[in-house]
Design a protein around this motif. Structure first.
Motif, PDB file in Angstrom:
ATOM      1  N   GLY B  43       4.286   6.497  -9.332  1.00  0.00           N
ATOM      2  CA  GLY B  43       4.252   5.266  -8.793  1.00  0.00           C
ATOM      3  C   GLY B  43       5.423   4.619  -8.857  1.00  0.00           C
ATOM      4  O   GLY B  43       5.805   3.685  -8.047  1.00  0.00           O
ATOM      5  N   THR B  45       6.824   2.506 -10.625  1.00  0.00           N
ATOM      6  CA  THR B  45       7.267   1.049 -11.262  1.00  0.00           C
ATOM      7  C   THR B  45       7.934   1.166 -12.353  1.00  0.00           C
ATOM      8  O   THR B  45       8.722   0.010 -12.623  1.00  0.00           O
ATOM      9  CB  THR B  45       5.817   0.453 -11.448  1.00  0.00           C
ATOM     10  OG1 THR B  45       5.000   1.395 -12.462  1.00  0.00           O
ATOM     11  CG2 THR B  45       4.778   0.349 -10.333  1.00  0.00           C
ATOM     12  N   SER B 113       0.397  -6.244 -13.320  1.00  0.00           N
ATOM     13  CA  SER B 113       0.069  -7.214 -12.487  1.00  0.00           C
ATOM     14  C   SER B 113      -1.127  -6.295 -11.463  1.00  0.00           C
ATOM     15  O   SER B 113      -0.881  -5.030 -11.546  1.00  0.00           O
ATOM     16  CB  SER B 113       0.986  -7.679 -11.877  1.00  0.00           C
ATOM     17  OG  SER B 113       1.611  -7.007 -11.073  1.00  0.00           O
ATOM     18  N   PRO B 114      -1.693  -6.994 -10.431  1.00  0.00           N
ATOM     19  CA  PRO B 114      -2.503  -6.197  -9.587  1.00  0.00           C
ATOM     20  C   PRO B 114      -1.552  -5.042  -8.717  1.00  0.00           C
ATOM     21  O   PRO B 114      -1.974  -3.892  -8.505  1.00  0.00           O
ATOM     22  CB  PRO B 114      -2.950  -7.186  -8.837  1.00  0.00           C
ATOM     23  CG  PRO B 114      -3.577  -8.350  -9.634  1.00  0.00           C
ATOM     24  CD  PRO B 114      -2.259  -8.541 -10.554  1.00  0.00           C
ATOM     25  N   GLN B 115      -0.379  -5.603  -8.500  1.00  0.00           N
ATOM     26  CA  GLN B 115       0.441  -4.900  -7.645  1.00  0.00           C
ATOM     27  C   GLN B 115       1.015  -3.533  -8.489  1.00  0.00           C
ATOM     28  O   GLN B 115       0.975  -2.558  -8.005  1.00  0.00           O
ATOM     29  CB  GLN B 115       1.771  -5.517  -7.037  1.00  0.00           C
ATOM     30  CG  GLN B 115       1.510  -6.746  -6.049  1.00  0.00           C
ATOM     31  CD  GLN B 115       1.172  -8.002  -6.825  1.00  0.00           C
ATOM     32  OE1 GLN B 115       0.430  -8.004  -7.890  1.00  0.00           O
ATOM     33  NE2 GLN B 115       1.530  -8.996  -6.130  1.00  0.00           N
ATOM     34  N   ILE B 116       1.263  -3.872  -9.516  1.00  0.00           N
ATOM     35  CA  ILE B 116       1.902  -2.679 -10.691  1.00  0.00           C
ATOM     36  C   ILE B 116       0.805  -2.036 -10.961  1.00  0.00           C
ATOM     37  O   ILE B 116       0.769  -0.478 -10.878  1.00  0.00           O
ATOM     38  CB  ILE B 116       2.471  -3.546 -11.729  1.00  0.00           C
ATOM     39  CG1 ILE B 116       3.511  -4.206 -11.523  1.00  0.00           C
ATOM     40  CG2 ILE B 116       3.001  -2.063 -12.919  1.00  0.00           C
ATOM     41  CD1 ILE B 116       4.757  -3.856 -10.753  1.00  0.00           C
ATOM     42  N   ARG B 117      -0.693  -2.298 -10.907  1.00  0.00           N
ATOM     43  CA  ARG B 117      -1.642  -1.496 -11.194  1.00  0.00           C
ATOM     44  C   ARG B 117      -2.182  -0.680 -10.203  1.00  0.00           C
ATOM     45  O   ARG B 117      -2.373   0.564 -10.205  1.00  0.00           O
ATOM     46  CB  ARG B 117      -2.789  -2.156 -11.702  1.00  0.00           C
ATOM     47  CG  ARG B 117      -2.611  -2.852 -13.028  1.00  0.00           C
ATOM     48  CD  ARG B 117      -3.891  -3.500 -13.753  1.00  0.00           C
ATOM     49  NE  ARG B 117      -4.532  -4.388 -13.054  1.00  0.00           N
ATOM     50  CZ  ARG B 117      -4.135  -5.874 -13.245  1.00  0.00           C
ATOM     51  NH1 ARG B 117      -3.230  -5.998 -14.280  1.00  0.00           N
ATOM     52  NH2 ARG B 117      -4.642  -6.780 -12.616  1.00  0.00           N
ATOM     53  N   ASN B 118      -2.007  -1.140  -8.922  1.00  0.00           N
ATOM     54  CA  ASN B 118      -1.847  -0.440  -7.481  1.00  0.00           C
ATOM     55  C   ASN B 118      -1.151   0.731  -7.486  1.00  0.00           C
ATOM     56  O   ASN B 118      -1.365   1.775  -6.702  1.00  0.00           O
ATOM     57  CB  ASN B 118      -2.105  -1.509  -6.332  1.00  0.00           C
ATOM     58  CG  ASN B 118      -3.257  -2.299  -6.096  1.00  0.00           C
ATOM     59  OD1 ASN B 118      -4.136  -2.047  -7.080  1.00  0.00           O
ATOM     60  ND2 ASN B 118      -2.884  -3.389  -5.337  1.00  0.00           N
ATOM     61  N   MET B 119       0.292   0.554  -7.964  1.00  0.00           N
ATOM     62  CA  MET B 119       1.292   1.602  -7.678  1.00  0.00           C
ATOM     63  C   MET B 119       1.281   2.526  -8.983  1.00  0.00           C
ATOM     64  O   MET B 119       1.566   3.585  -8.496  1.00  0.00           O
ATOM     65  CB  MET B 119       2.522   0.896  -7.522  1.00  0.00           C
ATOM     66  CG  MET B 119       2.543  -0.201  -6.281  1.00  0.00           C
ATOM     67  SD  MET B 119       4.008  -1.395  -6.244  1.00  0.00           S
ATOM     68  CE  MET B 119       5.191  -0.050  -5.578  1.00  0.00           C
ATOM     69  N   ARG B 201      -1.301 -13.559 -19.202  1.00  0.00           N
ATOM     70  CA  ARG B 201      -2.338 -12.380 -19.087  1.00  0.00           C
ATOM     71  C   ARG B 201      -1.669 -11.495 -17.706  1.00  0.00           C
ATOM     72  O   ARG B 201      -2.497 -10.685 -17.503  1.00  0.00           O
ATOM     73  CB  ARG B 201      -3.511 -12.980 -18.697  1.00  0.00           C
ATOM     74  CG  ARG B 201      -4.244 -13.565 -19.972  1.00  0.00           C
ATOM     75  CD  ARG B 201      -5.556 -14.433 -19.758  1.00  0.00           C
ATOM     76  NE  ARG B 201      -6.480 -13.487 -19.077  1.00  0.00           N
ATOM     77  CZ  ARG B 201      -7.477 -13.951 -18.365  1.00  0.00           C
ATOM     78  NH1 ARG B 201      -7.766 -15.438 -18.438  1.00  0.00           N
ATOM     79  NH2 ARG B 201      -8.431 -13.204 -17.838  1.00  0.00           N
ATOM     80  N   ALA B 202      -0.504 -11.917 -17.282  1.00  0.00           N
ATOM     81  CA  ALA B 202      -0.018 -10.871 -16.384  1.00  0.00           C
ATOM     82  C   ALA B 202       1.347 -10.946 -16.564  1.00  0.00           C
ATOM     83  O   ALA B 202       2.199 -11.720 -16.985  1.00  0.00           O
ATOM     84  CB  ALA B 202      -0.225 -11.437 -14.949  1.00  0.00           C
ATOM     85  N   LEU B 203       2.004  -9.536 -16.062  1.00  0.00           N
ATOM     86  CA  LEU B 203       3.356  -9.223 -16.011  1.00  0.00           C
ATOM     87  C   LEU B 203       4.222  -9.482 -17.251  1.00  0.00           C
ATOM     88  O   LEU B 203       5.299 -10.123 -17.097  1.00  0.00           O
ATOM     89  CB  LEU B 203       4.006 -10.170 -15.023  1.00  0.00           C
ATOM     90  CG  LEU B 203       3.819  -9.667 -13.513  1.00  0.00           C
ATOM     91  CD1 LEU B 203       4.152 -10.617 -12.365  1.00  0.00           C
ATOM     92  CD2 LEU B 203       4.187  -8.238 -13.540  1.00  0.00           C
TER      93      LEU B 203
END
Lengths: 160, 307
Positions: B43, B45, B113-119, B201-203
């Motif tokens: 990923g 990240t 975050s959603p982006q980090i979890r996607n990658m 709750r994020a990042l």
């Protein structure tokens, strides 16, 4: 320019570019393709303003090595309007005044679109979660949430 | 003007080669060709951020994301296998993980975050070896192991033996690749739960993250056994074996649960940190979060919705 070739689709158009292996997608989009709607903020995947949709999912383009884009389908804010008409999420951002300085807006709109593509009727909590990776420097979250919510309830689906 | 200490705005990474092998053996050969100066990227990240300049510079990157067959989540008899390319999003959305390893599902859903979890991938989260790694803590509680492949063959390393320091593991990342994470699927009398304490709750990195997997007889009101993991409270992700012993074979009651939680807190050795708070606060919170996790796991066992 670079020493390797990378081919991908951005906003429906195929591109083939000479790149260097250490280039990040955000810089290729902005500086080579002139797609400056995608912003570069923290450059470490923390602020989310570089977000684009790659193969259907939201990714941080500032920490995405360009070779990962090989063969991918990428959507940036510039590719969201169709037939000279703004995307539903864009319209609702305007109608709700969900824009202040505008720096995070492209990412927020794309996050909204990515969410509605998967989940057409999200709850407020799901909307908050969907934009949680993007920092609005103006702290204008309420109207952004309202814009995505009203887009989801407008009964029409965005077509891109 | 020189900004020698500030590398945050370095655009390009100084990589000589970025290679995308299509098979595992090709990837291992590429690592060999770079003679220790290449690293695996999935990923990216963590790695891309670490490679902005200064430390952790690497000449070549071997991107394994185009190798087929490494992105599955499967139930193989009683063992759950997670391929090394499985992202946090995929784990979060997996019904199998939700049913048989709830602590991992909820921890993966809170990472980044959603982006980090996607990658980002779960395997990458483990290999990066941070003591508070969001998915490592539940995987420790679930008694997971990693399969490590090299030119010389393969070996399986339990997570309890994997970590040697902050950012350090027994994996030789210049010649080895983690291909799979595996752990026993939770059975009918077992359940798990995790909690994360963070400023938002994020990042943000966790102030604390805890996970519990336990086996109990709810009718006889007795714990059979338990595994408890906490981070970041030591140089490596930590199992609280003494706190586990308090639960093993004991009756299910408030006193035992509190005693176990206090034992976990006593074993924890968190540092005072500007981003994470004081040692005293964090140690007190270990007890509270472990207690909550044990109770939530018990609730799940009684309710039979997710383990």
């Amino acid at each position: 320019m670079g020493n390797e070739t990378v081919k991908f689709t951005v906003n429906g158009k195929g591109v083939s570019l000479e790149v260097e292996p250490g280039d990040m997608l955000v810089d290729v989009l902005r500086e080579r393709l002139g797609l400056t709607g995608t912003k570069a903020g923290c450059r470490e995947g923390e602020c989310g303003v570089c977000s684009v949709i790659m193969n259907g999912t939201l990714v941080a383009s500032c920490i995405l090595p360009i070779k990962k884009a090989e063969g991918a389908t990428i959507l940036t804010i510039e590719g969201l309007e169709a037939n000279r008409e703004l995307h539903l999420v864009q319209k609702h951002f305007i109608d709700n005044g969900a824009i202040q300085c505008g720096f995070c807006t492209p990412a927020m709109v794309l996050a909204g679109k990515a969410l509605l593509d998967k989940n057409p009727r999200p709850t407020r909590e799901e909307i908050q979660l969907a934009i949680s990776g993007i920092l609005c420097r103006c702290t204008g979250y309420q109207k952004i949430i309202k814009a995505i919510d009203s887009a989801s309830k407008s009964g029409k689906r965005g077509e891109v | 003007m020189q900004f020698s200490g500030n590398v945050a705005y370095t655009k390009k990474r100084e990589w000589e080669g970025y290679l995308m092998p299509r098979t595992l053996s090709e990837a291992l050969s590429l690592l060999e060709e770079f003679k220790g100066e290449a690293r695996i990227i999935a990923g990216g990240t963590d790695l891309v951020v670490q490679n902005r300049g200064g430390s952790m510079q690497t000449k070549g990157l071997v991107d394994i994301t185009r190798i087929p067959g490494l992105d599955g989540i499967t139930l193989d008899k009683d063992t759950i296998r997670i391929g090394c390319l499985v992202t946090h999003t995929k784990v979060t959305e997996s019904l199998l993980i939700r049913e048989k390893a709830m602590a991992l599902s909820e921890s993966a859903s809170r990472l980044g975050s959603p982006q980090i979890r996607n990658m980002g991938t779960v395997a990458g989260n483990i290999v990066n070896a941070q003591p508070g790694a969001d998915t490592t803590i539940p995987l420790l509680a679930l008694d997971a192991s990693v399969k490590v492949v090299s030119k010389g063959g393969e070996r399986v390393i339990p997570l309890t033996e994997l970590f040697t320091g902050v950012g350090k593991t027994r994996i030789d990342s210049t010649r080895e690749i983690v291909t799979e994470i595996s752990f026993p699927a939770l059975r009918g009398n077992e359940s798990s739960a995790s909690f994360r304490l963070a400023k938002r709750r994020a990042l943000v990195l966790p102030i604390l993250t805890v996970a519990v997997a336990l086996s109990a007889d709810v009718k006889k009101k007795r714990f059979n056994s338990a595994r408890i993991a906490v981070g970041p409270v030591a140089v490596t992700p930590m199992r609280c074996t003494e706190a586990e012993k308090v639960l093993a074979g004991s009756p299910i009651n408030e006193e035992i649960i509190r005693k176990s939680a206090a034992t976990a807190a006593a074993a924890a050795n968190p540092r005072t940190s500007l981003i994470r708070g004081t040692k005293e606060y964090r140690q007190a919170m270990v007890a509270i979060l472990v207690e909550k996790a044990i109770k939530l796991a018990l609730e799940r066992l009684e309710g039979h919705h997710g383990q």
